[in-house]
Scaffold this motif. Structure first.
Motif, short mmCIF file in Angstrom:
data_model
loop_
_atom_site.label_atom_id
_atom_site.label_comp_id
_atom_site.label_asym_id
_atom_site.label_seq_id
_atom_site.Cartn_x
_atom_site.Cartn_y
_atom_site.Cartn_z
N TYR A 185 0.44 1.86 -8.50
CA TYR A 185 1.48 2.89 -8.39
C TYR A 185 1.44 3.80 -9.61
O TYR A 185 1.11 3.38 -10.73
CB TYR A 185 2.87 2.24 -8.34
N ALA A 186 1.81 5.04 -9.38
CA ALA A 186 2.04 5.94 -10.50
C ALA A 186 3.32 5.49 -11.22
O ALA A 186 4.24 4.97 -10.59
CB ALA A 186 2.20 7.37 -10.00
N ASP A 187 3.35 5.71 -12.51
CA ASP A 187 4.53 5.29 -13.29
C ASP A 187 5.80 5.94 -12.76
O ASP A 187 6.88 5.33 -12.80
CB ASP A 187 4.34 5.66 -14.76
N SER A 188 5.69 7.15 -12.28
CA SER A 188 6.87 7.90 -11.84
C SER A 188 7.52 7.32 -10.59
O SER A 188 8.68 7.65 -10.29
CB SER A 188 6.49 9.36 -11.57
N VAL A 189 6.82 6.45 -9.86
CA VAL A 189 7.39 5.91 -8.62
C VAL A 189 7.55 4.39 -8.66
O VAL A 189 8.10 3.81 -7.73
CB VAL A 189 6.55 6.31 -7.40
N LYS A 190 7.10 3.76 -9.71
CA LYS A 190 7.19 2.30 -9.81
C LYS A 190 8.65 1.85 -9.71
O LYS A 190 9.54 2.44 -10.33
CB LYS A 190 6.61 1.81 -11.14
N GLY A 191 8.87 0.83 -8.90
CA GLY A 191 10.22 0.32 -8.71
C GLY A 191 11.00 1.05 -7.63
O GLY A 191 12.06 0.58 -7.22
N ARG A 192 10.49 2.18 -7.18
CA ARG A 192 11.19 2.95 -6.13
C ARG A 192 10.37 3.03 -4.84
O ARG A 192 10.94 3.02 -3.75
CB ARG A 192 11.47 4.38 -6.62
N PHE A 193 9.06 3.11 -4.97
CA PHE A 193 8.18 3.24 -3.80
C PHE A 193 7.42 1.93 -3.61
O PHE A 193 7.06 1.26 -4.58
CB PHE A 193 7.17 4.36 -4.00
N THR A 194 7.14 1.62 -2.34
CA THR A 194 6.35 0.44 -2.01
C THR A 194 5.31 0.82 -0.97
O THR A 194 5.66 1.37 0.09
CB THR A 194 7.23 -0.68 -1.47
N ILE A 195 4.06 0.52 -1.26
CA ILE A 195 2.98 0.76 -0.31
C ILE A 195 2.65 -0.55 0.38
O ILE A 195 2.64 -1.62 -0.25
CB ILE A 195 1.74 1.37 -1.00
N SER A 196 2.40 -0.47 1.67
CA SER A 196 2.01 -1.65 2.43
C SER A 196 1.08 -1.20 3.54
O SER A 196 0.97 0.00 3.83
CB SER A 196 3.24 -2.36 3.00
N GLY A 197 0.41 -2.17 4.14
CA GLY A 197 -0.54 -1.82 5.17
C GLY A 197 -0.64 -2.87 6.25
O GLY A 197 -0.34 -4.04 6.02
N ASP A 198 -1.04 -2.42 7.42
CA ASP A 198 -1.30 -3.30 8.55
C ASP A 198 -2.76 -3.08 8.93
O ASP A 198 -3.10 -2.09 9.59
CB ASP A 198 -0.36 -2.96 9.71
N ARG A 199 -3.61 -4.00 8.49
CA ARG A 199 -5.05 -3.82 8.71
C ARG A 199 -5.39 -3.80 10.18
O ARG A 199 -6.29 -3.07 10.60
CB ARG A 199 -5.81 -4.95 8.01
N ALA A 200 -4.69 -4.58 10.96
CA ALA A 200 -4.96 -4.65 12.40
C ALA A 200 -4.67 -3.32 13.08
O ALA A 200 -5.31 -2.94 14.06
CB ALA A 200 -4.14 -5.76 13.05
N LYS A 201 -3.69 -2.59 12.56
CA LYS A 201 -3.32 -1.31 13.12
C LYS A 201 -3.95 -0.14 12.38
O LYS A 201 -3.72 1.02 12.72
CB LYS A 201 -1.80 -1.13 13.12
N ASN A 202 -4.71 -0.46 11.31
CA ASN A 202 -5.31 0.59 10.48
C ASN A 202 -4.26 1.61 10.05
O ASN A 202 -4.48 2.83 10.11
CB ASN A 202 -6.45 1.28 11.23
N THR A 203 -3.14 1.09 9.62
CA THR A 203 -2.01 1.93 9.24
C THR A 203 -1.50 1.51 7.87
O THR A 203 -1.42 0.32 7.57
CB THR A 203 -0.88 1.82 10.27
N VAL A 204 -1.17 2.49 7.07
CA VAL A 204 -0.58 2.24 5.77
C VAL A 204 0.77 2.95 5.72
O VAL A 204 0.96 4.00 6.34
CB VAL A 204 -1.51 2.72 4.62
N TYR A 205 1.70 2.33 5.00
CA TYR A 205 3.06 2.85 4.91
C TYR A 205 3.44 3.11 3.45
O TYR A 205 2.91 2.46 2.54
CB TYR A 205 4.05 1.84 5.50
N LEU A 206 4.35 4.01 3.28
CA LEU A 206 4.92 4.24 1.95
C LEU A 206 6.43 4.28 2.11
O LEU A 206 6.97 5.24 2.65
CB LEU A 206 4.41 5.55 1.34
#
Length: 112
Positions: free
Chosen positions: A59-80
């Motif tokens: 994460y960039a320092d400016s978003v740490k603690g506020r943004f979360t990235i996750s992904g679903d490999r089966a769906k080839n989808t990433v979320y923010l």
């Protein structure tokens, strides 16, 4: 080739939340890293967050603690997941795969 399509942007008040999605298609088996970048008016594109499949997140320092990235490999989808949004988070958010393929972007506007 890999195609990326972002969704989930919009207008939100400061302190609010939004969830961005990025769906990949095409040669998805070649993807080992997906990430989010953003570009505000008059500024350069900057790194926001990334995820390496079955591995780490960054994460960039400016978003740490506020943004979360996750992904679903089966769906080839990433979320923010973006919480506690600030006006300075206003930008066009771009999804990237392997830092080589890019989506067209989705606008996020945070009002004060």
């Amino acid at each position: 080739q890999v195609q990326l399509v972002e969704s989930g942007g919009g207008l939100v008040q400061a302190g609010g939340s939004l969830r961005l999605s990025c769906a990949a298609s095409g040669r998805t088996f070649s993807i080992y890293d997906m990430g989010w970048f953003r570009q505000a008016p008059g500024k350069e594109r900057e790194f926001v967050a990334s995820i390496r499949w079955r591995s780490s997140t960054s994460y960039a320092d400016s978003v740490k603690g506020r943004f979360t990235i996750s992904g679903d490999r089966a769906k080839n989808t990433v979320y923010l997941q973006m919480n506690s949004l600030k006006p300075e988070d206003t930008a066009v958010y771009y999804c990237a795969a392997n830092y080589n393929y890019w989506g067209h972007g989705t606008q996020v506007t945070v009002s004060s």
